[in-house]
Motif scaffolding. Structure first.
Motif, PDB file in Angstrom:
ATOM      1  N   ASP A 139      -3.859  75.720   3.550  1.00  0.00           N
ATOM      2  CA  ASP A 139      -4.517  76.193   4.771  1.00  0.00           C
ATOM      3  C   ASP A 139      -6.011  75.911   4.757  1.00  0.00           C
ATOM      4  O   ASP A 139      -6.568  75.469   5.748  1.00  0.00           O
ATOM      5  CB  ASP A 139      -4.295  77.703   4.947  1.00  0.00           C
ATOM      6  CG  ASP A 139      -2.846  78.043   5.248  1.00  0.00           C
ATOM      7  OD1 ASP A 139      -2.137  77.216   5.841  1.00  0.00           O
ATOM      8  OD2 ASP A 139      -2.419  79.149   4.860  1.00  0.00           O
ATOM      9  N   ASP A 140      -6.658  76.174   3.641  1.00  0.00           N
ATOM     10  CA  ASP A 140      -8.113  76.046   3.554  1.00  0.00           C
ATOM     11  C   ASP A 140      -8.505  75.599   2.147  1.00  0.00           C
ATOM     12  O   ASP A 140      -8.962  76.411   1.332  1.00  0.00           O
ATOM     13  CB  ASP A 140      -8.772  77.384   3.900  1.00  0.00           C
ATOM     14  CG  ASP A 140     -10.293  77.327   3.904  1.00  0.00           C
ATOM     15  OD1 ASP A 140     -10.868  76.217   3.808  1.00  0.00           O
ATOM     16  OD2 ASP A 140     -10.912  78.414   4.008  1.00  0.00           O
ATOM     17  N   PRO A 141      -8.333  74.306   1.833  1.00  0.00           N
ATOM     18  CA  PRO A 141      -8.615  73.859   0.462  1.00  0.00           C
ATOM     19  C   PRO A 141     -10.078  74.030   0.055  1.00  0.00           C
ATOM     20  O   PRO A 141     -10.358  74.335  -1.104  1.00  0.00           O
ATOM     21  CB  PRO A 141      -8.197  72.392   0.467  1.00  0.00           C
ATOM     22  CG  PRO A 141      -8.173  71.983   1.895  1.00  0.00           C
ATOM     23  CD  PRO A 141      -7.864  73.213   2.682  1.00  0.00           C
ATOM     24  N   VAL A 142     -10.999  73.878   0.991  1.00  0.00           N
ATOM     25  CA  VAL A 142     -12.422  74.037   0.651  1.00  0.00           C
ATOM     26  C   VAL A 142     -12.724  75.506   0.364  1.00  0.00           C
ATOM     27  O   VAL A 142     -13.412  75.829  -0.607  1.00  0.00           O
ATOM     28  CB  VAL A 142     -13.329  73.467   1.758  1.00  0.00           C
ATOM     29  CG1 VAL A 142     -14.800  73.728   1.455  1.00  0.00           C
ATOM     30  CG2 VAL A 142     -13.082  71.973   1.937  1.00  0.00           C
ATOM     31  N   GLY A 143     -12.183  76.398   1.174  1.00  0.00           N
ATOM     32  CA  GLY A 143     -12.366  77.829   0.937  1.00  0.00           C
ATOM     33  C   GLY A 143     -11.755  78.261  -0.390  1.00  0.00           C
ATOM     34  O   GLY A 143     -12.349  79.053  -1.134  1.00  0.00           O
ATOM     35  N   ALA A 144     -10.570  77.744  -0.694  1.00  0.00           N
ATOM     36  CA  ALA A 144      -9.910  78.082  -1.967  1.00  0.00           C
ATOM     37  C   ALA A 144     -10.719  77.549  -3.151  1.00  0.00           C
ATOM     38  O   ALA A 144     -10.853  78.232  -4.178  1.00  0.00           O
ATOM     39  CB  ALA A 144      -8.488  77.522  -1.989  1.00  0.00           C
ATOM     40  N   LEU A 145     -11.264  76.339  -3.015  1.00  0.00           N
ATOM     41  CA  LEU A 145     -12.102  75.769  -4.069  1.00  0.00           C
ATOM     42  C   LEU A 145     -13.339  76.636  -4.279  1.00  0.00           C
ATOM     43  O   LEU A 145     -13.698  76.974  -5.407  1.00  0.00           O
ATOM     44  CB  LEU A 145     -12.496  74.335  -3.719  1.00  0.00           C
ATOM     45  CG  LEU A 145     -13.464  73.625  -4.666  1.00  0.00           C
ATOM     46  CD1 LEU A 145     -12.845  73.461  -6.054  1.00  0.00           C
ATOM     47  CD2 LEU A 145     -13.851  72.261  -4.093  1.00  0.00           C
ATOM     48  N   TYR A 146     -13.993  77.002  -3.185  1.00  0.00           N
ATOM     49  CA  TYR A 146     -15.179  77.858  -3.264  1.00  0.00           C
ATOM     50  C   TYR A 146     -14.857  79.168  -3.989  1.00  0.00           C
ATOM     51  O   TYR A 146     -15.575  79.572  -4.910  1.00  0.00           O
ATOM     52  CB  TYR A 146     -15.723  78.152  -1.864  1.00  0.00           C
ATOM     53  CG  TYR A 146     -16.757  79.240  -1.859  1.00  0.00           C
ATOM     54  CD1 TYR A 146     -18.075  78.978  -2.219  1.00  0.00           C
ATOM     55  CD2 TYR A 146     -16.407  80.553  -1.544  1.00  0.00           C
ATOM     56  CE1 TYR A 146     -19.024  79.987  -2.248  1.00  0.00           C
ATOM     57  CE2 TYR A 146     -17.347  81.562  -1.568  1.00  0.00           C
ATOM     58  CZ  TYR A 146     -18.648  81.277  -1.929  1.00  0.00           C
ATOM     59  OH  TYR A 146     -19.580  82.284  -1.968  1.00  0.00           O
ATOM     60  N   GLU A 147     -13.784  79.827  -3.564  1.00  0.00           N
ATOM     61  CA  GLU A 147     -13.420  81.112  -4.160  1.00  0.00           C
ATOM     62  C   GLU A 147     -13.113  80.979  -5.647  1.00  0.00           C
ATOM     63  O   GLU A 147     -13.513  81.827  -6.448  1.00  0.00           O
ATOM     64  CB  GLU A 147     -12.232  81.726  -3.422  1.00  0.00           C
ATOM     65  CG  GLU A 147     -12.599  82.219  -2.041  1.00  0.00           C
ATOM     66  CD  GLU A 147     -11.406  82.741  -1.255  1.00  0.00           C
ATOM     67  OE1 GLU A 147     -10.352  83.035  -1.864  1.00  0.00           O
ATOM     68  OE2 GLU A 147     -11.533  82.863  -0.023  1.00  0.00           O
ATOM     69  N   ALA A 148     -12.400  79.918  -6.034  1.00  0.00           N
ATOM     70  CA  ALA A 148     -12.045  79.723  -7.444  1.00  0.00           C
ATOM     71  C   ALA A 148     -13.292  79.500  -8.288  1.00  0.00           C
ATOM     72  O   ALA A 148     -13.450  80.106  -9.356  1.00  0.00           O
ATOM     73  CB  ALA A 148     -11.079  78.554  -7.589  1.00  0.00           C
ATOM     74  N   VAL A 149     -14.189  78.637  -7.823  1.00  0.00           N
ATOM     75  CA  VAL A 149     -15.395  78.342  -8.598  1.00  0.00           C
ATOM     76  C   VAL A 149     -16.318  79.564  -8.626  1.00  0.00           C
ATOM     77  O   VAL A 149     -16.874  79.900  -9.679  1.00  0.00           O
ATOM     78  CB  VAL A 149     -16.131  77.098  -8.053  1.00  0.00           C
ATOM     79  CG1 VAL A 149     -17.450  76.869  -8.776  1.00  0.00           C
ATOM     80  CG2 VAL A 149     -15.245  75.865  -8.174  1.00  0.00           C
ATOM     81  N   ALA A 150     -16.462  80.241  -7.495  1.00  0.00           N
ATOM     82  CA  ALA A 150     -17.344  81.414  -7.431  1.00  0.00           C
ATOM     83  C   ALA A 150     -16.861  82.538  -8.351  1.00  0.00           C
ATOM     84  O   ALA A 150     -17.680  83.258  -8.937  1.00  0.00           O
ATOM     85  CB  ALA A 150     -17.454  81.916  -5.991  1.00  0.00           C
ATOM     86  N   ALA A 151     -15.549  82.682  -8.504  1.00  0.00           N
ATOM     87  CA  ALA A 151     -14.990  83.742  -9.344  1.00  0.00           C
ATOM     88  C   ALA A 151     -14.784  83.307 -10.792  1.00  0.00           C
ATOM     89  O   ALA A 151     -14.353  84.110 -11.621  1.00  0.00           O
ATOM     90  CB  ALA A 151     -13.662  84.215  -8.758  1.00  0.00           C
ATOM     91  N   SER A 152     -15.082  82.060 -11.096  1.00  0.00           N
ATOM     92  CA  SER A 152     -14.833  81.516 -12.432  1.00  0.00           C
ATOM     93  C   SER A 152     -15.566  82.331 -13.496  1.00  0.00           C
ATOM     94  O   SER A 152     -16.777  82.508 -13.431  1.00  0.00           O
ATOM     95  CB  SER A 152     -15.285  80.058 -12.495  1.00  0.00           C
ATOM     96  OG  SER A 152     -15.008  79.509 -13.760  1.00  0.00           O
ATOM     97  N   ASP A 153     -14.795  82.793 -14.463  1.00  0.00           N
ATOM     98  CA  ASP A 153     -15.401  83.569 -15.538  1.00  0.00           C
ATOM     99  C   ASP A 153     -15.177  82.936 -16.916  1.00  0.00           C
ATOM    100  O   ASP A 153     -15.514  83.527 -17.937  1.00  0.00           O
ATOM    101  CB  ASP A 153     -14.877  85.009 -15.528  1.00  0.00           C
ATOM    102  CG  ASP A 153     -13.364  85.082 -15.696  1.00  0.00           C
ATOM    103  OD1 ASP A 153     -12.698  84.023 -15.749  1.00  0.00           O
ATOM    104  OD2 ASP A 153     -12.833  86.207 -15.771  1.00  0.00           O
ATOM    105  N   ALA A 154     -14.633  81.732 -16.937  1.00  0.00           N
ATOM    106  CA  ALA A 154     -14.411  81.037 -18.204  1.00  0.00           C
ATOM    107  C   ALA A 154     -15.753  80.534 -18.739  1.00  0.00           C
ATOM    108  O   ALA A 154     -16.550  79.970 -17.991  1.00  0.00           O
ATOM    109  CB  ALA A 154     -13.456  79.870 -18.004  1.00  0.00           C
ATOM    110  N   ILE A 155     -15.971  80.752 -20.024  1.00  0.00           N
ATOM    111  CA  ILE A 155     -17.193  80.254 -20.653  1.00  0.00           C
ATOM    112  C   ILE A 155     -16.813  79.060 -21.521  1.00  0.00           C
ATOM    113  O   ILE A 155     -16.062  79.199 -22.492  1.00  0.00           O
ATOM    114  CB  ILE A 155     -17.890  81.345 -21.481  1.00  0.00           C
ATOM    115  CG1 ILE A 155     -18.285  82.495 -20.551  1.00  0.00           C
ATOM    116  CG2 ILE A 155     -19.110  80.776 -22.208  1.00  0.00           C
ATOM    117  CD1 ILE A 155     -18.819  83.716 -21.267  1.00  0.00           C
ATOM    118  N   VAL A 156     -17.309  77.902 -21.118  1.00  0.00           N
ATOM    119  CA  VAL A 156     -17.022  76.651 -21.821  1.00  0.00           C
ATOM    120  C   VAL A 156     -18.273  76.258 -22.580  1.00  0.00           C
ATOM    121  O   VAL A 156     -19.388  76.387 -22.064  1.00  0.00           O
ATOM    122  CB  VAL A 156     -16.616  75.548 -20.817  1.00  0.00           C
ATOM    123  CG1 VAL A 156     -16.347  74.231 -21.539  1.00  0.00           C
ATOM    124  CG2 VAL A 156     -15.398  75.992 -20.014  1.00  0.00           C
TER     125      VAL A 156
END
Length: 184
Positions: A139-156
């Motif tokens: 439905d909204d791949p850009v919105g989903a990408l934004y939400e995933a990156v914004a919520a990213s808590d993995a420390i690499v």
């Protein structure tokens, strides 16, 4: 049946088609990074720039760039494939995100779609992949990408222990005359 790396691997034609979107499902043997809290990262794919895609125990997909940036880009493997098919230039959307501005990411996606070199070929690949995998268009791949990156808590971390930075970059399409003109 849910889409998993194992299900995808048996469909060589789709794997080859995804290769046209710069995704190789033959990952490096040895990771060149560490993820806090994860002993052996499950690298599922790579890209032509040396980046790695990792399936986390949470089922999220993490992207680790060869340039010291990292973040979760999808909330599951199927969402990852949907993103790559819908927006094969997803990494450029993040590059031109003006520091993580969703409206700017949407502008970038429109401009990048308008400047595709082989639009007919990309659309044919999208259609074939979706059909072969019975994959709905997101439905909204850009919105989903934004939400995933914004919520990213993995420390690499790099091999020297220094942490990677966010995938959001500071550029805007206004910094690129070709994209600025395409968005106008």
């Amino acid at each position: 049946m849910p889409l998993t790396p194992e299900v995808l691997a048996v469909n060589r034609e789709v794997v080859t088609r995804l290769g046209s979107f710069d995704i190789s499902f033959e990952p490096d043997e040895e990771p060149w990074f560490a993820i806090d809290g994860i002993d052996k990262p499950q690298q599922i794919a790579g890209d032509g720039a040396g980046g790695a895609f990792v399936l986390l125990p949470s089922e999220h997909v993490l992207y680790v760039s060869s340039e010291g940036r990292a973040g979760i880009i999808a909330n599951g493997f199927e969402a990852f494939v949907q993103l790559v098919v819908a927006r094969p230039y997803w990494l450029d959307i993040l590059k031109f995100s003006a520091g993580g501005d969703l409206a700017e990411m949407r502008r970038a996606a429109i401009a990048l779609e308008a400047t595709l070199d082989d639009e007919d070929e990309v659309n044919e690949a999208r259609k074939e992949i979706r059909s072969a995998l019975d994959l709905p268009e997101p439905d909204d791949p850009v919105g989903a990408l934004y939400e995933a990156v914004a919520a990213s808590d993995a420390i690499v971390r790099a091999t020297d222990g220094s942490p990677f930075t966010t995938l959001f970059n500071r550029f805007s399409i206004d910094n690129n005359p070709m994209l600025r003109d395409a968005a106008a």
